[in-house]
Design an enzyme around this catalytic site. Structure first.
Site, PDB file in Angstrom:
ATOM      1  N   GLY A 252     -48.651  33.249  -6.868  1.00  0.00           N
ATOM      2  CA  GLY A 252     -47.519  31.910  -6.962  1.00  0.00           C
ATOM      3  C   GLY A 252     -46.335  32.359  -8.085  1.00  0.00           C
ATOM      4  N   ALA A 253     -46.665  33.147  -8.969  1.00  0.00           N
ATOM      5  CA  ALA A 253     -45.732  33.637 -10.029  1.00  0.00           C
ATOM      6  C   ALA A 253     -44.464  34.619  -9.206  1.00  0.00           C
ATOM      7  CB  ALA A 253     -46.299  33.932 -11.272  1.00  0.00           C
TER       8      ALA A 253
ATOM      9  N   GLY B 137     -37.560   4.324 -32.261  1.00  0.00           N
ATOM     10  CA  GLY B 137     -37.532   3.149 -31.206  1.00  0.00           C
ATOM     11  C   GLY B 137     -36.984   3.623 -29.994  1.00  0.00           C
ATOM     12  N   GLY B 138     -36.569   2.776 -29.357  1.00  0.00           N
ATOM     13  CA  GLY B 138     -35.992   3.019 -27.826  1.00  0.00           C
ATOM     14  C   GLY B 138     -34.593   3.938 -28.067  1.00  0.00           C
TER      15      GLY B 138
HETATM   16  C1  HXC Z   1     -30.013  -3.612 -39.270  1.00  0.00           C
HETATM   17  C2  HXC Z   1     -30.392  -1.858 -40.477  1.00  0.00           C
HETATM   18  C3  HXC Z   1     -31.476  -1.259 -39.571  1.00  0.00           C
HETATM   19  C4  HXC Z   1     -31.353  -1.908 -38.378  1.00  0.00           C
HETATM   20  C5  HXC Z   1     -31.462   0.084 -41.363  1.00  0.00           C
HETATM   21  N1  HXC Z   1     -30.860  -0.871 -41.663  1.00  0.00           N
HETATM   22  N2  HXC Z   1     -31.807  -0.045 -40.052  1.00  0.00           N
HETATM   23  N3  HXC Z   1     -29.963  -2.831 -40.400  1.00  0.00           N
HETATM   24  N4  HXC Z   1     -30.932  -3.014 -38.243  1.00  0.00           N
HETATM   25  N5  HXC Z   1     -32.298  -1.167 -37.347  1.00  0.00           N
HETATM   26  C6  HXC Z   1     -29.818  -1.378 -42.846  1.00  0.00           C
HETATM   27  C7  HXC Z   1     -31.050  -1.667 -43.739  1.00  0.00           C
HETATM   28  O1  HXC Z   1     -31.396  -2.772 -43.818  1.00  0.00           O
HETATM   29  C8  HXC Z   1     -30.094  -1.200 -45.191  1.00  0.00           C
HETATM   30  O2  HXC Z   1     -29.255  -1.846 -45.385  1.00  0.00           O
HETATM   31  C9  HXC Z   1     -29.364  -0.047 -44.608  1.00  0.00           C
HETATM   32  O3  HXC Z   1     -29.340   0.045 -43.242  1.00  0.00           O
HETATM   33  C10 HXC Z   1     -29.754   1.361 -45.028  1.00  0.00           C
HETATM   34  O4  HXC Z   1     -31.344   1.411 -44.768  1.00  0.00           O
HETATM   35  P1  HXC Z   1     -32.360   1.730 -45.838  1.00  0.00           P
HETATM   36  O5  HXC Z   1     -33.580   1.351 -45.175  1.00  0.00           O
HETATM   37  O6  HXC Z   1     -31.994   1.471 -47.213  1.00  0.00           O
HETATM   38  O7  HXC Z   1     -32.514   3.376 -45.821  1.00  0.00           O
HETATM   39  P2  HXC Z   1     -33.677   4.393 -45.674  1.00  0.00           P
HETATM   40  O8  HXC Z   1     -34.813   4.279 -46.745  1.00  0.00           O
HETATM   41  O9  HXC Z   1     -32.961   5.745 -45.539  1.00  0.00           O
HETATM   42  O10 HXC Z   1     -34.602   4.261 -44.296  1.00  0.00           O
HETATM   43  C11 HXC Z   1     -33.922   4.393 -43.075  1.00  0.00           C
HETATM   44  C12 HXC Z   1     -34.833   3.849 -42.103  1.00  0.00           C
HETATM   45  C13 HXC Z   1     -35.299   2.533 -42.280  1.00  0.00           C
HETATM   46  C14 HXC Z   1     -36.063   4.686 -41.883  1.00  0.00           C
HETATM   47  C15 HXC Z   1     -34.121   4.028 -40.907  1.00  0.00           C
HETATM   48  O11 HXC Z   1     -33.880   1.643 -42.476  1.00  0.00           O
HETATM   49  C16 HXC Z   1     -35.755   1.742 -41.119  1.00  0.00           C
HETATM   50  O12 HXC Z   1     -37.064   1.734 -40.952  1.00  0.00           O
HETATM   51  N6  HXC Z   1     -35.207   0.643 -40.387  1.00  0.00           N
HETATM   52  C17 HXC Z   1     -35.785  -0.069 -39.514  1.00  0.00           C
HETATM   53  C18 HXC Z   1     -35.837   0.768 -38.224  1.00  0.00           C
HETATM   54  C19 HXC Z   1     -36.402   0.101 -36.791  1.00  0.00           C
HETATM   55  O13 HXC Z   1     -37.537  -0.608 -36.945  1.00  0.00           O
HETATM   56  N7  HXC Z   1     -35.432  -0.071 -36.021  1.00  0.00           N
HETATM   57  C20 HXC Z   1     -35.633  -0.935 -34.961  1.00  0.00           C
HETATM   58  C21 HXC Z   1     -36.295  -0.201 -33.847  1.00  0.00           C
HETATM   59  S1  HXC Z   1     -36.497  -0.898 -32.542  1.00  0.00           S
HETATM   60  P3  HXC Z   1     -28.874  -2.706 -46.895  1.00  0.00           P
HETATM   61  O14 HXC Z   1     -27.655  -3.486 -46.673  1.00  0.00           O
HETATM   62  O15 HXC Z   1     -30.284  -3.339 -47.374  1.00  0.00           O
HETATM   63  O16 HXC Z   1     -28.780  -1.496 -47.864  1.00  0.00           O
HETATM   64  C22 HXC Z   1     -35.210  -0.411 -31.467  1.00  0.00           C
HETATM   65  C23 HXC Z   1     -35.449  -0.867 -30.106  1.00  0.00           C
HETATM   66  C24 HXC Z   1     -34.399  -0.278 -29.312  1.00  0.00           C
HETATM   67  O17 HXC Z   1     -34.612   0.307 -31.782  1.00  0.00           O
HETATM   68  C25 HXC Z   1     -34.878  -0.252 -28.047  1.00  0.00           C
HETATM   69  C26 HXC Z   1     -34.001   0.409 -27.108  1.00  0.00           C
HETATM   70  C27 HXC Z   1     -34.383   0.521 -25.714  1.00  0.00           C
END
Ligand code: HXC
Length: 516
Positions: A406-407, A171-172
């Site tokens: 140019g290079a 993501g971001g």
């Molecule tokens: C809160 C999160 C989290 C998140 C993971 N966890 N991502 N908690 N916010 N973004 C937590 C899970 O709930 C889990 O908690 C623990 O971390 C471990 O995650 P798992 O899923 O068990 O690990 P894994 O199987 O290795 O998968 C990793 C992962 C997956 C691929 C990163 O967790 C995932 O897809 N997370 C969400 C990614 C996402 O969409 N993020 C937001 C993007 S938007 P528990 O307690 O259940 O074990 C964004 C916008 C930012 O970032 C913009 C900025 C400009």
């Protein structure tokens, strides 16, 4: 509370803080073949040098069960430490705590060390291993990212910034690394993408794995987002230690001068063998670089991306230089969109941090083709011209064979800003290659000749002999000297020493507007 109880509380808190997400999650991290945030710091920093900053920060938000999920440190370990005795600031995200996700206080902790790095003029290293914005904290997370992006941007050009992706970075969250100077990734561990495979499948119907979409190989060779790719975390962090040793702490300092076992008077007769008799036959410019630089000192940047240009850091008699070389093994070394981007970004980094530039030139020009023209080669190629003209570091050029059009300007022209341009006797300096030139300016003579092909060849040979040889350009002062290949290293070291104290000013402005 008695002193003994206070001490007891201290020990309990410290143990809790050091445990991160707890033993089970640490084991899960290891089971994925990943190190923990603190193990990574141990590999990167000089032994015992880590000083932690704000280790007891914890989440303030309470929504969606966060009140019960308070972790000391809030999923990131941060502070300062030394690499080869040089102070750096850094953070390392802890995936064992809520997936290393970034909430308000996690971001505050990062912003704190970013601020310290900038105030102290020290390199900044960020180790990313995070599920992205902490979903429970909503807009507070986005606010945190915005602070981090801004701090990365303000530090750009003041302190070197490195992003080591050792887990998900989605993501971001990807935009903080993208703003930093260098991204390092590890096979099977690192992933970077704006939207993951599931979202892509839903929106476009495309099927792709996490690794194919955003793994180390993809970003090192296809997208160019990653500058370095490694087989494992240890080699990645050890390499970063080495790279830091080539660079100054900030834009006001010169790069450190290493002790060199390779003498400044070592001759390079092997270059005579390396260059083929036939100017159309390729050779590996990496061998040229290895010959002229201090033995084993070349650290190639973007090795698998846009391979028609080779860039990287090396040492010349202990001094750090940035090498910008054409690679005849690919596309006959013609500059295209990607290699222009790669070169321009590297040149600008060198200029920010007082690293002199050495251009090694063997280039027929910019790559012809509809895809290149429609892809904006004009804009992208202009970046190289802009970056060289803008750079105030010492710029030395050595023309090996072709320096056309140019290079030539981008890689050798004193009028653009090179301080010293040298040429080997094999150099060909011209507006274009002899074939193309003869076909245009002798078109009528060739058509009217009894044997047009023989006439064409005669005109090509005449043009090559009379116009392209390096003494013509040397006669105009456009080439400062013609040198023998066996003295290439010696002459480059002398050229560098001659220009190392160079000072050049630019008109005051807010900032330039490089064609992006
Ligand atoms: C809160 C999160 C989290 C998140 C993971 N966890 N991502 N908690 N916010 N973004 C937590 C899970 O709930 C889990 O908690 C623990 O971390 C471990 O995650 P798992 O899923 O068990 O690990 P894994 O199987 O290795 O998968 C990793 C992962 C997956 C691929 C990163 O967790 C995932 O897809 N997370 C969400 C990614 C996402 O969409 N993020 C937001 C993007 S938007 P528990 O307690 O259940 O074990 C964004 C916008 C930012 O970032 C913009 C900025 C400009």
């Amino acid at each position: 509370m008695s002193n003994r109880d206070a001490l007891q509380r201290y020990h309990e808190n410290k143990a809790e803080m050091l445990a991160g997400g707890g033993q089970k999650r640490i084991e899960a991290q290891h089971a994925k073949g990943k190190l923990t945030a603190r193990e990574r710091l141990d590999l990167l920093l000089d032994k015992g040098s880590f000083v932690e900053q704000q280790p007891y920060i914890t989440v303030r938000a309470t929504e969606f069960g966060l009140a019960e999920k308070k972790f000391l440190g809030d999923g990131v370990v941060s502070g300062t430490g030394k690499v080869g005795g040089q102070q750096i600031f850094l953070f390392s995200q802890d995936f064992t705590v809520l997936g290393g996700s970034l909430g308000e206080m996690h971001a505050e902790r990062i912003a704190e060390v970013q601020g310290l790095a900038l105030k102290n003029g020290c390199p900044f290293v960020q180790i990313n291993d995070s599920g992205g914005a902490r979903i429970q904290e909503g807009t507070l997370s986005l606010n945190g990212y915005a602070k981090i992006f801004r701090a990365n941007t303000l530090a750009s050009g003041v302190i070197p910034q490195f992003s080591v992706i050792l887990g998900p970075c989605a993501g971001g969250a990807v935009y903080s690394p993208a703003i930093t100077d260098f991204i390092l990734m590890v096979d099977g561990v690192s992933n970077m993408y704006i939207t993951g495979p599931d979202v892509i499948r839903a929106v476009t119907g495309e099927e792709i794995s996490h690794d194919q979409l955003g793994g180390a190989a993809t970003h090192a060779s296809i997208s160019g987002n990653a500058h370095f790719r490694f087989a494992d975390e240890k080699s990645c962090l050890q390499f970063l230690r080495r790279l830091l040793g080539y660079l100054p702490a900030n834009n006001l300092e010169m790069p450190p001068v290493a002790e060199s076992k390779d003498g400044p008077d070592r001759e390079t007769p092997e270059l005579e063998e390396l260059l083929p008799e036939d100017p159309k036959r390729p050779y590996d410019v990496r061998e040229f670089i290895a010959a002229i630089c201090d033995r084993g000192s070349f650290l190639e940047v973007h090795a698998d991306y846009a391979p028609n240009v080779v860039v990287g850091f090396a040492r010349l008699h202990g001094r750090t230089v940035g090498i910008f070389a054409n690679q005849p093994k690919f596309y006959a070394a013609a500059l295209d969109i990607n290699s222009s981007d790669k070169a321009a970004r590297f040149i600008r980094f060198c200029d920010c941090f007082n690293v002199p530039i050495i251009s090694l030139v063997d280039v027929p020009g910019f790559l012809p083709g509809v895809a290149q023209e429609h892809g904006g080669i004009i804009r992208h190629g202009a970046k190289v011209l802009y970056a060289i003209a803008e750079a105030t570091v010492a710029k030395i050029s050595l023309i090996i064979r072709k320096a056309y059009g140019g290079a030539f300007i981008a890689m050798s022209s004193k009028a653009l800003g090179y301080d010293r341009t040298l040429a080997l006797p094999t150099a060909e300096v011209a507006v274009m290659g002899a074939e193309g030139a003869a076909n245009i300016i002798f078109r009528k003579e060739i058509a009217a000749a009894e044997k047009p092909e023989a006439m064409r060849q005669q005109k090509i040979d005449e043009f090559r002999e009379q116009v392209m040889n390096p003494f013509i350009a040397a006669g105009y002062g456009l080439v400062d000297d013609v040198i023998e290949p066996r003295y290439a290293r010696i002459e480059l070291i002398r050229s560098l020493e001659m220009n190392i104290r160079k000072r050049e000013d630019r008109p005051t402005k807010k900032h330039g507007n490089i064609p992006l």
